[in-house]
Design an enzyme around this catalytic site. Structure first.
Site, PDB file in Angstrom:
ATOM      1  N   ASN A 212     -39.662  16.344  -6.234  1.00 46.19           N
ATOM      2  CA  ASN A 212     -40.729  17.323  -6.479  1.00 46.19           C
ATOM      3  C   ASN A 212     -41.893  17.040  -5.529  1.00 46.19           C
ATOM      4  O   ASN A 212     -41.835  16.134  -4.710  1.00 46.19           O
ATOM      5  CB  ASN A 212     -41.170  17.277  -7.954  1.00 46.19           C
ATOM      6  CG  ASN A 212     -41.640  15.902  -8.349  1.00 46.19           C
ATOM      7  OD1 ASN A 212     -42.620  15.390  -7.819  1.00 46.19           O
ATOM      8  ND2 ASN A 212     -40.919  15.265  -9.273  1.00 46.19           N
ATOM      9  N   ASP A 281     -36.658  15.494 -14.211  1.00 42.92           N
ATOM     10  CA  ASP A 281     -36.138  15.648 -15.581  1.00 42.92           C
ATOM     11  C   ASP A 281     -34.614  15.615 -15.636  1.00 42.92           C
ATOM     12  O   ASP A 281     -34.030  15.355 -16.680  1.00 42.92           O
ATOM     13  CB  ASP A 281     -36.644  16.962 -16.190  1.00 42.92           C
ATOM     14  CG  ASP A 281     -38.113  16.868 -16.573  1.00 42.92           C
ATOM     15  OD1 ASP A 281     -38.568  15.750 -16.888  1.00 42.92           O
ATOM     16  OD2 ASP A 281     -38.806  17.899 -16.546  1.00 42.92           O
ATOM     17  N   LYS A 291     -20.686  12.166   1.794  1.00 39.98           N
ATOM     18  CA  LYS A 291     -21.467  13.389   1.970  1.00 39.98           C
ATOM     19  C   LYS A 291     -20.644  14.605   1.540  1.00 39.98           C
ATOM     20  O   LYS A 291     -19.469  14.721   1.904  1.00 39.98           O
ATOM     21  CB  LYS A 291     -21.868  13.507   3.441  1.00 39.98           C
ATOM     22  CG  LYS A 291     -22.730  14.702   3.718  1.00 39.98           C
ATOM     23  CD  LYS A 291     -23.041  14.834   5.196  1.00 39.98           C
ATOM     24  CE  LYS A 291     -23.679  16.188   5.450  1.00 39.98           C
ATOM     25  NZ  LYS A 291     -23.735  16.521   6.855  1.00 39.98           N
ATOM     26  N   PHE A 325     -49.234  12.097 -18.408  1.00 43.76           N
ATOM     27  CA  PHE A 325     -49.751  13.224 -17.627  1.00 43.76           C
ATOM     28  C   PHE A 325     -48.949  14.468 -17.972  1.00 43.76           C
ATOM     29  O   PHE A 325     -47.775  14.369 -18.339  1.00 43.76           O
ATOM     30  CB  PHE A 325     -49.627  12.936 -16.121  1.00 43.76           C
ATOM     31  CG  PHE A 325     -50.838  12.244 -15.559  1.00 43.76           C
ATOM     32  CD1 PHE A 325     -51.176  10.958 -15.961  1.00 43.76           C
ATOM     33  CD2 PHE A 325     -51.652  12.886 -14.631  1.00 43.76           C
ATOM     34  CE1 PHE A 325     -52.297  10.324 -15.456  1.00 43.76           C
ATOM     35  CE2 PHE A 325     -52.779  12.253 -14.112  1.00 43.76           C
ATOM     36  CZ  PHE A 325     -53.105  10.981 -14.520  1.00 43.76           C
ATOM     37  N   LYS A 343     -44.596  12.373 -27.615  1.00 49.62           N
ATOM     38  CA  LYS A 343     -44.316  11.117 -26.903  1.00 49.62           C
ATOM     39  C   LYS A 343     -45.205   9.966 -27.397  1.00 49.62           C
ATOM     40  O   LYS A 343     -45.234   8.897 -26.797  1.00 49.62           O
ATOM     41  CB  LYS A 343     -44.473  11.323 -25.398  1.00 49.62           C
ATOM     42  CG  LYS A 343     -43.552  12.443 -24.858  1.00 49.62           C
ATOM     43  CD  LYS A 343     -43.485  12.446 -23.353  1.00 49.62           C
ATOM     44  CE  LYS A 343     -42.774  13.704 -22.851  1.00 49.62           C
ATOM     45  NZ  LYS A 343     -42.336  13.582 -21.454  1.00 49.62           N
TER      46      LYS A 343
HETATM   47  N1  CTP Z   1     -42.011  11.587 -18.053  1.00 49.08           N
HETATM   48  C1  CTP Z   1     -41.251  10.459 -18.146  1.00 49.08           C
HETATM   49  N2  CTP Z   1     -39.885  10.527 -18.012  1.00 49.08           N
HETATM   50  C2  CTP Z   1     -39.289  11.706 -17.793  1.00 49.08           C
HETATM   51  C3  CTP Z   1     -40.054  12.884 -17.695  1.00 49.08           C
HETATM   52  C4  CTP Z   1     -41.424  12.790 -17.832  1.00 49.08           C
HETATM   53  O1  CTP Z   1     -41.804   9.372 -18.345  1.00 49.08           O
HETATM   54  N3  CTP Z   1     -37.979  11.748 -17.646  1.00 49.08           N
HETATM   55  C5  CTP Z   1     -43.469  11.467 -18.223  1.00 49.08           C
HETATM   56  C6  CTP Z   1     -44.284  11.752 -16.984  1.00 49.08           C
HETATM   57  O2  CTP Z   1     -44.531  10.561 -16.268  1.00 49.08           O
HETATM   58  C7  CTP Z   1     -45.572  12.324 -17.553  1.00 49.08           C
HETATM   59  C8  CTP Z   1     -45.134  12.992 -18.832  1.00 49.08           C
HETATM   60  O3  CTP Z   1     -43.857  12.435 -19.163  1.00 49.08           O
HETATM   61  O4  CTP Z   1     -46.493  11.306 -17.896  1.00 49.08           O
HETATM   62  C9  CTP Z   1     -44.999  14.463 -18.794  1.00 49.08           C
HETATM   63  O5  CTP Z   1     -44.123  14.843 -17.774  1.00 49.08           O
HETATM   64  P1  CTP Z   1     -43.704  16.366 -17.609  1.00 49.08           P
HETATM   65  O6  CTP Z   1     -42.674  16.475 -16.542  1.00 49.08           O
HETATM   66  O7  CTP Z   1     -44.959  17.195 -17.494  1.00 49.08           O
HETATM   67  O8  CTP Z   1     -43.123  16.640 -19.053  1.00 49.08           O
HETATM   68  P2  CTP Z   1     -41.714  16.778 -19.643  1.00 49.08           P
HETATM   69  O9  CTP Z   1     -41.643  15.871 -20.817  1.00 49.08           O
HETATM   70  O10 CTP Z   1     -40.692  16.614 -18.603  1.00 49.08           O
HETATM   71  O11 CTP Z   1     -41.782  18.255 -20.226  1.00 49.08           O
HETATM   72  P3  CTP Z   1     -41.499  19.695 -19.590  1.00 49.08           P
HETATM   73  O12 CTP Z   1     -40.544  19.506 -18.474  1.00 49.08           O
HETATM   74  O13 CTP Z   1     -40.959  20.437 -20.749  1.00 49.08           O
HETATM   75  O14 CTP Z   1     -42.847  20.216 -19.166  1.00 49.08           O
END
Ligand code: CTP
Length: 406
Positions: A212, A281, A291, A325, A343
């Site tokens: 990302n 995620d 590859k 965050f 969380k």
């Molecule tokens: N986070 C994490 N591990 C993951 C995904 C997210 O520790 N696999 C943590 C990020 O570091 C951040 C927080 O969760 O502090 C929120 O991340 P975000 O991507 O905004 O949230 P998600 O829980 O993934 O929710 P969504 O995708 O539904 O917005």
């Protein structure tokens, strides 16, 4: 000892707001020495600042220590540089920023700038077109790359009749940035901060990955600020293009799984955990070792969720303070609150990442802090460095509030 602020006042309509800034700084406990440029004195008199600070205002390179004493007056800028903790310039005109950027030393203020080795805060104020001009923006980038804090100008009607960015930030906002940057403040002494920053990369094959736009700038700014304030900092970082901040222990990782392992390994040592990383995620379980070739007409990826590290920390945190965050494109506060609850965080820093000039990869941010106490604090747009200082201030206040209510 009070924080010693050298305040440079540039020549612009906003110079009158510098008087309010002096009041805000002195009521915050700082001792202020005002230095005015020639053109600033056309907008406001030195007498105003002398009355507010109880000190003689420095108005030129050669007269401040007395006309006869040329030797001592010619080294006055060195003395002022050595005797102050922070240099603040408000308003910082386009011309002053250009002089600072290029190292010109034409008057007391620009000479003081060159002689000063401590932190510098600049509050630009100018006409919208002057602010947006590539020359000013380039100067701004140079000054930021030196680690200076730019308190960005706000949007609104300007004295010149234009409406747009260029209006100096409010004196209270500048004062807050300055006071929270007290170099002698060691309020994180004895703490161990476990921080994550940057994106993760999830391999699709040996040459491709999913990731990302996270640049890691917010997390690195937090790490640098925490280390300056006396904390031991362990920074678990995804792949970013930033130099490691001074005094910070860096653990480099790539994937979410590696980040999880590194975080769990250092969990016991930590007292405060801040998860600013943008963790992927989803990932491809068991990516191919070779590859992938372009043979099929269509290609689908069958992805599975990565471990939610923050949620796991929420279960294992014990007495630690846990900050997450939430980077959102809509419903930011509601989403931040939901993530805080699900969380088990103590604070979630929410920011909108689809606004021009803010969020991912930008040097500025505008965030809302959602806290377990039910309080929500909106921090105005500022450099990530200034936002980092405010987040640390708020998390310490939050911990006190949580202790008091437990
Ligand atoms: N986070 C994490 N591990 C993951 C995904 C997210 O520790 N696999 C943590 C990020 O570091 C951040 C927080 O969760 O502090 C929120 O991340 P975000 O991507 O905004 O949230 P998600 O829980 O993934 O929710 P969504 O995708 O539904 O917005």
């Amino acid at each position: 000892m009070p924080m010693r602020v050298a305040l440079g006042v540039g020549g612009g309509i906003a110079a009158y707001k510098a008087a309010e800034l002096v009041r805000a700084l002195t009521s915050g406990g700082a001792a202020v020495q005002v230095v005015m440029t020639d053109s600033a004195q056309r907008f406001i008199t030195p007498l105003t600042f002398a009355a507010l600070t109880g000190r003689k205002v420095i108005t030129s390179l050669f007269s401040s220590a007395g006309d006869e004493d040329t030797l001592s007056s010619s080294i006055e800028h060195i003395r002022v540089a050595q005797e102050h903790d922070i240099l603040v310039v408000a308003p910082a005109t386009a011309d002053l920023m250009a002089q600072f950027s290029h190292g010109l030393a034409r008057d007391f203020l620009t000479t003081l700038y060159l002689a000063f080795t401590g932190p510098v805060v600049l509050a630009p104020a100018m006409n919208t077109n002057m602010w947006l001009h590539p020359a000013t923006q380039d100067n701004c980038k140079v000054l930021e790359s030196r680690g200076h804090i730019i308190v960005s100008p706000g949007d609104g009607p300007l004295a010149c009749g234009m409406v747009g960015p260029g209006r100096m930030a409010e004196p209270m906002q500048i004062a807050e940035v300055v006071l929270s940057h007290n170099a002698s403040k060691k309020d994180l002494d004895g703490e161990t901060l476990l921080l994550t920053a940057g994106p993760t990369r999830e391999a699709l094959d040996p040459v491709r990955f999913i990731s990302n736009h996270s640049s890691g700038k917010m997390g690195y700014a937090l790490a640098a600020a925490a280390a300056r304030r006396g904390a031991r900092v362990i920074l678990v970082s995804g792949p970013v293009k930033l130099p490691p901040p001074d005094g910070v222990q860096i653990v480099q990782v790539e994937s979410a799984a590696q980040m999880r392992a590194a975080v769990l390994q250092h969990l016991d040592a930590s007292t405060i955990i801040i998860k600013s990383a943008a963790v992927a995620d989803y990932h491809l379980e068991n990516p191919p070792k070779q590859k992938v070739k372009k043979t099929a007409a269509r290609l689908s990826l069958d992805l599975t969720p990565t471990p939610d590290i923050l949620a796991e920390l929420g279960r294992k945190k014990g007495g630690r303070l846990l900050i997450g965050f939430a980077a959102e494109t809509s419903n930011m506060v509601a989403e931040a609150r939901r993530k805080m609850e699900t969380k088990n965080c103590d604070m979630v820093v929410g920011n909108l990442v689809n606004q021009a000039g803010l969020g991912f990869d930008s040097d500025e941010n505008e965030v809302t802090l959602v806290m377990r106490t039910g309080e929500t604090v909106q921090l105005p747009r500022a450099s990530k460095r200034a936002i980092a200082e405010s987040i640390l201030d708020h998390l310490l206040k939050l911990r006190l509030a949580l202790y008091a209510s437990s």
